[in-house]
Motif scaffolding. Structure first.
Motif, PDB file in Angstrom:
ATOM      1  N   PHE A  59      10.155   8.354  75.302  1.00 50.42           N
ATOM      2  CA  PHE A  59      11.075   7.692  76.420  1.00 50.42           C
ATOM      3  C   PHE A  59      11.343   8.888  77.234  1.00 50.42           C
ATOM      4  O   PHE A  59      11.479   8.286  78.553  1.00 50.42           O
ATOM      5  N   THR A  60      11.367   9.926  77.230  1.00 52.70           N
ATOM      6  CA  THR A  60      11.830  10.988  78.275  1.00 52.70           C
ATOM      7  C   THR A  60      10.699  11.484  79.058  1.00 52.70           C
ATOM      8  O   THR A  60      10.570  11.858  80.081  1.00 52.70           O
ATOM      9  N   ASN A  61       9.147  11.412  78.399  1.00 53.07           N
ATOM     10  CA  ASN A  61       8.277  11.659  79.055  1.00 53.07           C
ATOM     11  C   ASN A  61       7.997  10.840  80.382  1.00 53.07           C
ATOM     12  O   ASN A  61       7.493  11.234  81.274  1.00 53.07           O
ATOM     13  N   ASP A  62       8.034   9.415  80.063  1.00 49.17           N
ATOM     14  CA  ASP A  62       7.914   8.583  81.331  1.00 49.17           C
ATOM     15  C   ASP A  62       9.079   8.969  82.625  1.00 49.17           C
ATOM     16  O   ASP A  62       8.449   9.064  83.743  1.00 49.17           O
ATOM     17  N   LYS A  63       9.981   9.224  82.170  1.00 54.14           N
ATOM     18  CA  LYS A  63      11.092   9.495  83.333  1.00 54.14           C
ATOM     19  C   LYS A  63      10.627  10.826  84.062  1.00 54.14           C
ATOM     20  O   LYS A  63      10.833  10.996  85.099  1.00 54.14           O
ATOM     21  N   GLN A  64      10.314  11.747  82.999  1.00 54.22           N
ATOM     22  CA  GLN A  64      10.185  13.033  83.507  1.00 54.22           C
ATOM     23  C   GLN A  64       8.828  12.994  84.305  1.00 54.22           C
ATOM     24  O   GLN A  64       8.629  13.653  85.314  1.00 54.22           O
ATOM     25  N   ASN A  65       7.806  12.187  83.837  1.00 51.99           N
ATOM     26  CA  ASN A  65       6.525  11.926  84.610  1.00 51.99           C
ATOM     27  C   ASN A  65       6.832  11.388  86.110  1.00 51.99           C
ATOM     28  O   ASN A  65       6.197  11.991  86.833  1.00 51.99           O
ATOM     29  N   GLU A  66       7.841  10.536  86.355  1.00 51.47           N
ATOM     30  CA  GLU A  66       8.032   9.928  87.397  1.00 51.47           C
ATOM     31  C   GLU A  66       8.810  10.977  88.222  1.00 51.47           C
ATOM     32  O   GLU A  66       8.518  11.257  89.448  1.00 51.47           O
ATOM     33  N   VAL A  67       9.616  11.544  87.689  1.00 48.88           N
ATOM     34  CA  VAL A  67      10.314  12.875  88.412  1.00 48.88           C
ATOM     35  C   VAL A  67       9.363  13.854  88.844  1.00 48.88           C
ATOM     36  O   VAL A  67       9.224  14.160  90.169  1.00 48.88           O
ATOM     37  N   GLU A  68       8.324  14.320  88.158  1.00 49.59           N
ATOM     38  CA  GLU A  68       7.319  15.380  88.198  1.00 49.59           C
ATOM     39  C   GLU A  68       6.392  14.556  89.306  1.00 49.59           C
ATOM     40  O   GLU A  68       6.077  15.494  90.354  1.00 49.59           O
ATOM     41  N   ASN A  69       6.073  13.394  89.267  1.00 43.91           N
ATOM     42  CA  ASN A  69       5.087  12.835  90.235  1.00 43.91           C
ATOM     43  C   ASN A  69       5.939  12.809  91.646  1.00 43.91           C
ATOM     44  O   ASN A  69       5.286  13.037  92.491  1.00 43.91           O
ATOM     45  N   GLY A  70       7.237  12.446  91.744  1.00 49.84           N
ATOM     46  CA  GLY A  70       7.918  12.296  93.080  1.00 49.84           C
ATOM     47  C   GLY A  70       8.247  13.894  93.448  1.00 49.84           C
ATOM     48  O   GLY A  70       7.996  14.111  94.810  1.00 49.84           O
ATOM     49  N   ASP A  71       8.165  14.836  92.465  1.00 44.97           N
ATOM     50  CA  ASP A  71       8.126  16.207  93.156  1.00 44.97           C
ATOM     51  C   ASP A  71       7.081  16.736  93.707  1.00 44.97           C
ATOM     52  O   ASP A  71       6.946  17.342  94.575  1.00 44.97           O
ATOM     53  N   ASP A  72       5.945  16.280  93.020  1.00 46.93           N
ATOM     54  CA  ASP A  72       4.400  16.457  93.381  1.00 46.93           C
ATOM     55  C   ASP A  72       4.249  15.990  94.737  1.00 46.93           C
ATOM     56  O   ASP A  72       3.681  16.662  95.522  1.00 46.93           O
ATOM     57  N   LEU A  73       4.648  14.601  95.085  1.00 48.18           N
ATOM     58  CA  LEU A  73       4.362  14.265  96.237  1.00 48.18           C
ATOM     59  C   LEU A  73       5.355  14.909  97.412  1.00 48.18           C
ATOM     60  O   LEU A  73       4.774  15.355  98.547  1.00 48.18           O
ATOM     61  N   ILE A  74       6.521  15.719  96.923  1.00 52.61           N
ATOM     62  CA  ILE A  74       7.236  16.420  98.096  1.00 52.61           C
ATOM     63  C   ILE A  74       6.679  17.325  98.170  1.00 52.61           C
ATOM     64  O   ILE A  74       6.420  18.073  99.329  1.00 52.61           O
ATOM     65  N   ILE A  75       6.054  18.122  97.171  1.00 59.00           N
ATOM     66  CA  ILE A  75       5.469  19.315  97.182  1.00 59.00           C
ATOM     67  C   ILE A  75       4.079  19.240  98.039  1.00 59.00           C
ATOM     68  O   ILE A  75       3.891  20.238  98.933  1.00 59.00           O
ATOM     69  N   GLU A  76       3.359  18.183  97.935  1.00 56.44           N
ATOM     70  CA  GLU A  76       2.192  17.852  98.775  1.00 56.44           C
ATOM     71  C   GLU A  76       2.423  17.767 100.115  1.00 56.44           C
ATOM     72  O   GLU A  76       1.677  18.365 101.132  1.00 56.44           O
ATOM     73  N   GLU A  77       3.491  17.114 100.467  1.00 55.01           N
ATOM     74  CA  GLU A  77       3.992  16.917 101.789  1.00 55.01           C
ATOM     75  C   GLU A  77       4.230  18.160 102.501  1.00 55.01           C
ATOM     76  O   GLU A  77       4.030  18.314 103.589  1.00 55.01           O
ATOM     77  N   ARG A  78       4.897  18.856 101.749  1.00 55.18           N
ATOM     78  CA  ARG A  78       5.567  20.366 102.215  1.00 55.18           C
ATOM     79  C   ARG A  78       4.238  21.303 102.700  1.00 55.18           C
ATOM     80  O   ARG A  78       4.180  21.870 103.407  1.00 55.18           O
ATOM     81  N   ILE A  79       3.366  21.067 101.430  1.00 52.94           N
ATOM     82  CA  ILE A  79       1.987  22.017 101.567  1.00 52.94           C
ATOM     83  C   ILE A  79       1.250  21.272 102.867  1.00 52.94           C
ATOM     84  O   ILE A  79       0.808  22.317 104.029  1.00 52.94           O
ATOM     85  N   VAL A  80       1.159  20.046 103.080  1.00 53.43           N
ATOM     86  CA  VAL A  80       0.482  19.625 104.459  1.00 53.43           C
ATOM     87  C   VAL A  80       1.393  20.075 105.636  1.00 53.43           C
ATOM     88  O   VAL A  80       0.608  20.416 106.467  1.00 53.43           O
ATOM     89  N   ASP A  81       2.607  20.035 105.656  1.00 56.15           N
ATOM     90  CA  ASP A  81       3.508  20.404 106.873  1.00 56.15           C
ATOM     91  C   ASP A  81       3.087  22.035 107.113  1.00 56.15           C
ATOM     92  O   ASP A  81       2.825  22.398 108.086  1.00 56.15           O
ATOM     93  N   LEU A  82       3.167  22.781 106.124  1.00 54.00           N
ATOM     94  CA  LEU A  82       2.952  24.240 106.284  1.00 54.00           C
ATOM     95  C   LEU A  82       1.626  24.417 106.561  1.00 54.00           C
ATOM     96  O   LEU A  82       1.346  25.546 107.437  1.00 54.00           O
ATOM     97  N   GLN A  83       0.538  23.829 106.045  1.00 53.55           N
ATOM     98  CA  GLN A  83      -0.697  24.144 106.695  1.00 53.55           C
ATOM     99  C   GLN A  83      -0.999  23.683 108.034  1.00 53.55           C
ATOM    100  O   GLN A  83      -1.734  24.363 108.805  1.00 53.55           O
ATOM    101  N   ALA A  84      -0.345  22.392 108.615  1.00 55.56           N
ATOM    102  CA  ALA A  84      -0.405  22.072 110.045  1.00 55.56           C
ATOM    103  C   ALA A  84       0.301  23.187 110.740  1.00 55.56           C
ATOM    104  O   ALA A  84       0.057  23.654 111.830  1.00 55.56           O
TER     105      ALA A  84
END
Length: 195
Positions: A59-84
């Motif tokens: 039951f904690t893995n699902d919530k953690q995966n959601e948090v990690e996926n949200g963190d991954d999206l934020i990190i990917e957006e930041r990476i794209v911004d930094l590359q630009a």
């Protein structure tokens, strides 16, 4: 007496709570303290172990995966911004390098032009000195010539050269030359010399 019964009942409830506290909670706290001391002596980080155990629960893995996926999206957006931003900075750097190269080329061409102009100035100075020397020789030649021979030569020259020669001559040599010219020529050169 009813009040005594209530007091007795209250004492029984309180005694029951005290017994539960003494028989369960205190031994549990004591056991926890002993386990923490043993873990500390064994150099085991209890918090890391608890984290590992909670991650393995479904039951904690699902919530953690959601948090990690949200963190991954934020990190990917930041990476794209930094590359630009990096690409923008590289474009600015390239433009500055291009501007620097152009300014260096312009500076070089201006230095070349300056060198060429200085050479022309030197050549003109030499020409001027040669011209002055030649004029001195011509003037000394006219001073040695007779007025009868000098007058027709001067009238056949350009006005600028004739005026330059006539103004450089001494008055005692100039007067006889003007006398030998036609009155129109003498008047013309006299008026040009006064300007």
């Amino acid at each position: 007496m009813q009040t005594d019964g209530k007091i007795v009942e209250k004492n029984k409830d309180t005694n029951l709570f005290q017994k539960m506290l003494v028989w369960t909670l205190i031994p549990l706290l004591f056991t926890t303290m002993v386990l923490l001391i043993i873990a500390y002596v064994a150099d085991v980080n209890v918090f890391d172990k608890v984290k590992e155990l909670t991650q393995s629960l479904p039951f904690t893995n699902d919530k953690q995966n959601e948090v990690e996926n949200g963190d991954d999206l934020i990190i990917e957006e930041r990476i794209v911004d930094l590359q630009a931003e990096i690409q923008e900075k590289e474009a600015q750097l390239f433009k500055l390098k291009d501007d620097l190269a152009k300014s260096e080329d312009e500076k070089k061409s201006l230095l070349d032009e300056q060198t060429s102009l200085l050479a022309q100035i030197e050549a003109l100075k030499m020409d001027k000195e040669d011209y002055k020397r030649d004029m001195k020789e011509i003037i000394s030649t006219f001073e040695k010539m007779s007025a009868k021979s000098a007058a027709p030569v001067i009238t056949n020259m350009s006005e600028a050269e004739a005026i330059q020669i006539l103004t450089s001559l001494k008055p005692e040599i100039l007067a006889p030359i003007l006398e030998k010219m036609s009155p129109e020529d003498a008047a013309k050169y006299t008026s040009l010399m006064t300007k």
